[in-house]
Motif scaffolding. Structure first.
Motif, PDB file in Angstrom:
ATOM      1  N   MET A  62       0.809  -1.226   0.000  1.00  0.00           N
ATOM      2  CA  MET A  62       0.000   0.000   0.000  1.00  0.00           C
ATOM      3  C   MET A  62       0.842   1.276   0.000  1.00  0.00           C
ATOM      4  SD  MET A  62      -1.180   2.571   2.207  1.00  0.00           S
ATOM      5  CE  MET A  62      -1.339   1.962   3.895  1.00  0.00           C
ATOM      6  N   PRO A  63       1.922   1.381   0.794  1.00  0.00           N
ATOM      7  CA  PRO A  63       2.721   2.612   0.765  1.00  0.00           C
ATOM      8  C   PRO A  63       3.636   2.716  -0.442  1.00  0.00           C
ATOM      9  CG  PRO A  63       2.999   1.403   2.834  1.00  0.00           C
ATOM     10  CD  PRO A  63       2.377   0.470   1.850  1.00  0.00           C
ATOM     11  N   ALA A  94      -0.399   7.408  -7.397  1.00  0.00           N
ATOM     12  CA  ALA A  94      -0.727   7.324  -8.820  1.00  0.00           C
ATOM     13  C   ALA A  94      -0.626   8.717  -9.442  1.00  0.00           C
ATOM     14  CB  ALA A  94      -2.124   6.738  -9.016  1.00  0.00           C
ATOM     15  N   GLY A  95       0.596   9.217  -9.491  1.00  0.00           N
ATOM     16  CA  GLY A  95       0.841  10.540 -10.043  1.00  0.00           C
ATOM     17  C   GLY A  95       0.742  11.638  -8.999  1.00  0.00           C
ATOM     18  N   GLY A  96       1.163  12.837  -9.408  1.00  0.00           N
ATOM     19  CA  GLY A  96       1.139  13.967  -8.494  1.00  0.00           C
ATOM     20  C   GLY A  96      -0.257  14.426  -8.126  1.00  0.00           C
ATOM     21  N   THR A  97      -1.180  14.358  -9.076  1.00  0.00           N
ATOM     22  CA  THR A  97      -2.547  14.840  -8.810  1.00  0.00           C
ATOM     23  C   THR A  97      -3.213  14.031  -7.709  1.00  0.00           C
ATOM     24  OG1 THR A  97      -2.769  15.623 -11.085  1.00  0.00           O
ATOM     25  CG2 THR A  97      -4.798  15.310  -9.841  1.00  0.00           C
ATOM     26  N   GLN A  98      -3.016  12.717  -7.731  1.00  0.00           N
ATOM     27  CA  GLN A  98      -3.592  11.889  -6.666  1.00  0.00           C
ATOM     28  C   GLN A  98      -2.983  12.230  -5.317  1.00  0.00           C
ATOM     29  OE1 GLN A  98      -2.312   7.950  -5.643  1.00  0.00           O
ATOM     30  NE2 GLN A  98      -3.328   8.665  -3.787  1.00  0.00           N
ATOM     31  N   VAL A 241       3.064   7.809 -11.966  1.00  0.00           N
ATOM     32  CA  VAL A 241       3.699   7.399 -10.718  1.00  0.00           C
ATOM     33  C   VAL A 241       4.332   8.624 -10.068  1.00  0.00           C
ATOM     34  CG1 VAL A 241       5.441   5.950  -9.616  1.00  0.00           C
ATOM     35  CG2 VAL A 241       4.154   5.069 -11.570  1.00  0.00           C
ATOM     36  N   GLY A 242       3.901   8.915  -8.864  1.00  0.00           N
ATOM     37  CA  GLY A 242       4.452  10.025  -8.107  1.00  0.00           C
ATOM     38  C   GLY A 242       4.645   9.614  -6.672  1.00  0.00           C
ATOM     39  N   TYR A 243       4.848  10.591  -5.794  1.00  0.00           N
ATOM     40  CA  TYR A 243       4.992  10.251  -4.383  1.00  0.00           C
ATOM     41  C   TYR A 243       4.740  11.477  -3.516  1.00  0.00           C
ATOM     42  CZ  TYR A 243       9.804  12.115  -4.990  1.00  0.00           C
ATOM     43  OH  TYR A 243      10.895  12.886  -5.288  1.00  0.00           O
ATOM     44  N   CYS A 244       4.523  11.200  -2.239  1.00  0.00           N
ATOM     45  CA  CYS A 244       4.356  12.265  -1.249  1.00  0.00           C
ATOM     46  C   CYS A 244       5.282  11.972  -0.081  1.00  0.00           C
ATOM     47  CB  CYS A 244       2.906  12.324  -0.776  1.00  0.00           C
ATOM     48  SG  CYS A 244       2.599  13.645   0.441  1.00  0.00           S
ATOM     49  N   MET A 245       5.898  13.015   0.438  1.00  0.00           N
ATOM     50  CA  MET A 245       6.730  12.927   1.641  1.00  0.00           C
ATOM     51  C   MET A 245       6.139  13.853   2.703  1.00  0.00           C
ATOM     52  SD  MET A 245      10.610  12.961   0.046  1.00  0.00           S
ATOM     53  CE  MET A 245      10.512  14.707  -0.384  1.00  0.00           C
ATOM     54  N   ALA A 246       6.112  13.367   3.935  1.00  0.00           N
ATOM     55  CA  ALA A 246       5.600  14.171   5.049  1.00  0.00           C
ATOM     56  C   ALA A 246       6.054  13.540   6.354  1.00  0.00           C
ATOM     57  CB  ALA A 246       4.071  14.249   5.000  1.00  0.00           C
ATOM     58  N   LEU A 261      -8.389   5.149  -1.702  1.00  0.00           N
ATOM     59  CA  LEU A 261      -8.505   5.897  -2.952  1.00  0.00           C
ATOM     60  C   LEU A 261      -7.946   5.082  -4.115  1.00  0.00           C
ATOM     61  CD1 LEU A 261      -9.410   8.600  -4.120  1.00  0.00           C
ATOM     62  CD2 LEU A 261      -7.151   9.516  -3.627  1.00  0.00           C
ATOM     63  N   VAL A 262      -6.712   4.592  -3.973  1.00  0.00           N
ATOM     64  CA  VAL A 262      -6.115   3.737  -5.015  1.00  0.00           C
ATOM     65  C   VAL A 262      -5.513   2.460  -4.436  1.00  0.00           C
ATOM     66  CG1 VAL A 262      -5.584   5.666  -6.535  1.00  0.00           C
ATOM     67  CG2 VAL A 262      -3.871   4.901  -4.902  1.00  0.00           C
ATOM     68  N   PHE A 263      -5.348   2.407  -3.138  1.00  0.00           N
ATOM     69  CA  PHE A 263      -4.681   1.354  -2.378  1.00  0.00           C
ATOM     70  C   PHE A 263      -3.201   1.285  -2.713  1.00  0.00           C
ATOM     71  CE2 PHE A 263      -3.133  -2.972  -1.540  1.00  0.00           C
ATOM     72  CZ  PHE A 263      -3.273  -2.958  -0.159  1.00  0.00           C
ATOM     73  N   SER A 264      -2.867   0.930  -3.965  1.00  0.00           N
ATOM     74  CA  SER A 264      -1.457   0.873  -4.324  1.00  0.00           C
ATOM     75  C   SER A 264      -1.284   1.195  -5.799  1.00  0.00           C
ATOM     76  CB  SER A 264      -0.861  -0.506  -4.015  1.00  0.00           C
ATOM     77  OG  SER A 264      -1.434  -1.497  -4.844  1.00  0.00           O
ATOM     78  N   VAL A 265      -0.023   1.415  -6.175  1.00  0.00           N
ATOM     79  CA  VAL A 265       0.318   1.854  -7.533  1.00  0.00           C
ATOM     80  C   VAL A 265       1.009   0.697  -8.259  1.00  0.00           C
ATOM     81  CG1 VAL A 265       1.619   3.575  -8.857  1.00  0.00           C
ATOM     82  CG2 VAL A 265       0.530   4.199  -6.689  1.00  0.00           C
ATOM     83  N   ASN A 266       0.882   0.687  -9.611  1.00  0.00           N
ATOM     84  CA  ASN A 266       1.370  -0.466 -10.369  1.00  0.00           C
ATOM     85  C   ASN A 266       2.802  -0.847 -10.004  1.00  0.00           C
ATOM     86  OD1 ASN A 266       3.288   0.633 -12.617  1.00  0.00           O
ATOM     87  ND2 ASN A 266       1.538   2.036 -12.609  1.00  0.00           N
ATOM     88  N   ALA A 267       2.983  -2.138  -9.768  1.00  0.00           N
ATOM     89  CA  ALA A 267       4.217  -2.656  -9.190  1.00  0.00           C
ATOM     90  C   ALA A 267       5.433  -2.622 -10.116  1.00  0.00           C
ATOM     91  CB  ALA A 267       3.986  -4.080  -8.671  1.00  0.00           C
TER      92      ALA A 267
END
Length: 381
Positions: A62-63, A94-98, A241-246, A261-267
């Protein structure tokens, strides 16, 4: 028929979809939507294929794939001196917009106020409104589109929940400077305000300028969701494919939303990018690569009747056309597409009140021959 009550009654189809469709319909050169017309690295494509053959075709964690989160953490520490825990502080999206939507969903509640700067990328305001938040927008003006921090201070009150920043900025190609960081730090120092920093163009900064990521500054990092993407730097916007840091306590809330929302992104693409990032030149060489395209496009347009605005980052070049016509930018961009054969984006669509400075945005992430053809046509205007 059951009546439908729209949650976004004023929202229509995005300008990117409209202009790209029109460009395809009339056979125009599409400099409107922000995507390259050249392919991604054959090496990266091979790595995706290898990952698929190795069996990485089922759900990713998931992460996100841990190897990718670890590479992001290494890259971030190398570039900005900031340490993020791959286990608890980085999530693949799933990208920056998500990532942007998820961060807003995680922290914005009914009647919370969120400050954005216009012209603003079009996904910010709808997400705020869907969460019941109130958009507080500040209109920036060409040619430099600098943030009026005195006005920001006036907007701050007990309901201010978040400030959204975008540097390098889409559509203006401007960047934050150290004085902007100093002003921001002073404003949020004694406030419970989150920052959402859209940094998808972090590697596309020119002329030796520095990228002032929120990760560079401890007092900002601790309250920031930082969003980035691999689509823009690696010429693969369709991979999403994007990411978030916090910080961990913020990322914990982010993941609560992300998992539903998406659970996970394509492996397989995650495994491929993780391997690709091991060669730091794949991102360190990007400023030079895109600056060459920027300079080439600007040199061509200098001979036209368009007036070039500054371009410090991103892969967008904005122009004014006051010497050509007094038409609205929306009307002029349509005419350019149909009659001249070059599609652009009118920047008034990025203002909630449709402010029209007679500015168009062109994307220069194109092959040299594409830019040549576009400039040749624009010279006829």
């Amino acid at each position: 028929m059951t009546p439908m009550i729209s949650k976004l009654p004023q929202t229509g189809t995005t300008i990117f979809t409209v202009m790209s469709a029109l460009a395809a319909e009339v056979g125009a050169i599409n400099l409107s939507q922000g995507f390259p017309d050249f392919d991604t690295s054959p090496e990266l494509i091979k790595l995706v294929n290898t990952a698929m053959k190795k069996g990485h075709n089922q759900y990713a964690p998931m992460p996100g794939v841990l190897a990718l989160r670890e590479q992001i953490a290494k890259k971030t520490e190398k570039l900005y001196g900031a340490k993020y825990n791959p286990d608890t502080e980085i999530t693949i999206t799933a990208g920056g917009t998500q990532a942007i939507f998820t961060a807003i969903t995680a922290v914005v509640n009914q009647n919370d106020e969120v400050i954005i700067f216009e012209p603003a990328f079009d996904c910010y305001a709808p997400a705020i409104k869907l969460m019941g938040g109130i958009v507080k927008s500040l209109a920036l003006e060409p040619p430099d589109y600098r943030i009026p921090w005195a006005m920001v201070k006036r907007l701050i009150n007990s309901r201010t929940r978040m400030i959204i920043l975008n540097s390098p900025q889409n559509p203006t190609a401007t960047i934050l400077h150290k004085e902007d960081i100093d002003e921001l730090c002073a404003i949020v120092k004694s406030q419970d305000i989150f920052i959402l920093s859209d940094e998808v163009y972090e590697h596309l900064i020119y002329d030796g300028e520095m990228h002032h990521s929120m990760a560079r500054y401890a007092e900002l990092q601790q309250r920031s969701f930082i969003v980035a993407s691999f689509g823009k730097p690696f010429h693969a916007t369709g991979w999403k494919v994007g990411y978030c840091m916090a910080p961990a306590h913020l990322m914990n809330e982010f993941r609560k939303v992300h998992q539903f929302l998406v659970f996970s992104v394509n492996a397989p693409i995650q495994y491929a990018i993780a391997e690709y990032l091991k060669n730091e030149n794949h991102y360190l060489d990007l400023p030079g690569f895109f600056q060459q395209k920027r300079d080439y496009f600007r040199k061509g347009l200098e001979q036209s009747r368009f007036q070039l605005l500054p371009c410090y980052g991103s892969y967008f070049q904005s122009v004014t056309y006051n010497k050509i016509t007094d038409e609205k930018d929306s009307e002029f961009s349509l005419r350019l597409t149909k009659e001249i054969g070059v599609a652009s984006i009118p920047t008034s669509v990025f203002y909630s009140k449709g402010v029209d400075h007679h500015v168009l945005r062109f994307c220069f992430a194109k092959k040299q021959e594409t830019l040549d053809k576009a400039v040749e046509r624009l010279m006829r205007v």
